[in-house]
Design an enzyme around this catalytic site. Structure first.
Site, PDB file in Angstrom:
ATOM      1  N   ASP A  54       2.217  -1.282  -5.526  1.00 38.36           N
ATOM      2  CA  ASP A  54       0.994  -1.954  -5.103  1.00 38.36           C
ATOM      3  C   ASP A  54       0.887  -2.023  -3.583  1.00 38.36           C
ATOM      4  O   ASP A  54       1.842  -1.734  -2.850  1.00 38.36           O
ATOM      5  CB  ASP A  54       0.953  -3.377  -5.673  1.00 38.36           C
ATOM      6  CG  ASP A  54       0.775  -3.394  -7.181  1.00 38.36           C
ATOM      7  OD1 ASP A  54       0.234  -2.410  -7.724  1.00 38.36           O
ATOM      8  OD2 ASP A  54       1.178  -4.391  -7.810  1.00 38.36           O
ATOM      9  N   TYR A 112      14.826  -2.699  -8.141  1.00 35.46           N
ATOM     10  CA  TYR A 112      14.016  -3.332  -7.102  1.00 35.46           C
ATOM     11  C   TYR A 112      14.770  -4.515  -6.506  1.00 35.46           C
ATOM     12  O   TYR A 112      15.658  -5.097  -7.143  1.00 35.46           O
ATOM     13  CB  TYR A 112      12.706  -3.864  -7.688  1.00 35.46           C
ATOM     14  CG  TYR A 112      11.626  -2.839  -7.913  1.00 35.46           C
ATOM     15  CD1 TYR A 112      10.610  -2.649  -6.967  1.00 35.46           C
ATOM     16  CD2 TYR A 112      11.593  -2.077  -9.074  1.00 35.46           C
ATOM     17  CE1 TYR A 112       9.600  -1.725  -7.188  1.00 35.46           C
ATOM     18  CE2 TYR A 112      10.587  -1.147  -9.296  1.00 35.46           C
ATOM     19  CZ  TYR A 112       9.587  -0.977  -8.344  1.00 35.46           C
ATOM     20  OH  TYR A 112       8.593  -0.059  -8.561  1.00 35.46           O
TER      21      TYR A 112
END
Length: 253
Positions: A54, A112
């Site tokens: 994003d 992540y």
């Protein structure tokens, strides 16, 4: 034609996410790299990424693939592409893979990190989320470890995400603390849209006493979605590692 994987990293602050957008003037990571490839190789070369990060999300280890005629002197190509690209995108490697290898669909795990700091610093405004409280590390980890017991993550998925399944197989979910910095580490075969940022927000809500672990368990057991208001900003999120099976490698006969 040959297929190549390209390994890169980027700071996502100045970009509207990874994926190219139809709106003219919208700058993305994908479009910026495709423009650099066109500048150097003199052809339009579409690339396919391992995922759609994003707006504002960063990547330390990102993989994309593209097709082109067999390349010679790849180190020189990498050097010249990096000279064309802006300072916040770096190409680290380009290597040949099998013709059917896919940067997104062949990935077997993604890792992540979400980073936050509790003491405002002018040197961390683009890669850390400034959090005004000091969360309890033991409660953060108790909450994060709970997620390893589940595979259905409807609770952390945005409505109308388009996901065909809500199943994710987490193998790591833990917090570490270094001074005033906190880092959440999570590894899975896949992630849902908005999932990690909402997990981080949920952990912080529990650590601050704004929600209970029992409430989180009930939401997970009943597949109830948590409030998106708990989601933390994209600024602290970074893709750190992505793994592929050895079978995608190309070996010259």
């Amino acid at each position: 034609m040959a297929r190549y994987f390209i390994r890169l990293s980027y700071c996502g602050t100045a970009y509207n996410g990874w994926q190219s957008q139809p709106h003219k003037g919208t700058i993305t990571i994908q479009s910026t790299i495709e423009n650099a490839l066109h500048t150097y190789l003199r052809k339009d070369i579409p690339i396919t990424g391992c995922g759609r990060t994003d707006t504002g999300v960063h990547a330390k280890d990102y993989i994309a693939h593209f097709d082109f005629e067999p390349l010679d002197d790849i180190p020189t190509i990498i050097h010249r592409l990096n000279r064309v690209l802006p300072d916040d995108i770096a190409i680290h490697d380009i290597y040949r893979v099998k013709d059917d290898a896919h940067a997104r669909f062949n990935a077997i795990s993604r890792s992540y990190q979400y980073r936050l700091h509790t003491n405002k610093s002018p040197f961390k405004p683009y890669s850390y989320f400034y959090f005004y409280d000091t969360p309890d590390l033991s409660v953060l980890n108790q909450t994060a470890n709970l997620l390893l017991e589940y595979t259905d993550f409807t609770t952390f998925c945005k409505l109308h995400s388009g996901a065909k399944t809500m199943d994710c197989h987490l193998t790591e979910s833990a917090w570490i603390k270094n001074g005033e910095d906190y880092t959440y580490k999570v590894t899975s075969d896949r992630f849902l849209r908005g999932m990690i940022r909402l997990i981080v927000g949920m952990c912080l809500q529990v650590a601050r006493g704004k929600a209970s672990l029992e409430e989180v368990k009930n939401a997970l057991n009943n597949q109830d979605r948590l409030s998106q208001d708990w989601s933390v900003p994209a600024i602290g999120l970074m893709l750190c590692d992505i793994q592929y099976p050895d079978t995608i490698k190309w070996y010259e006969s």
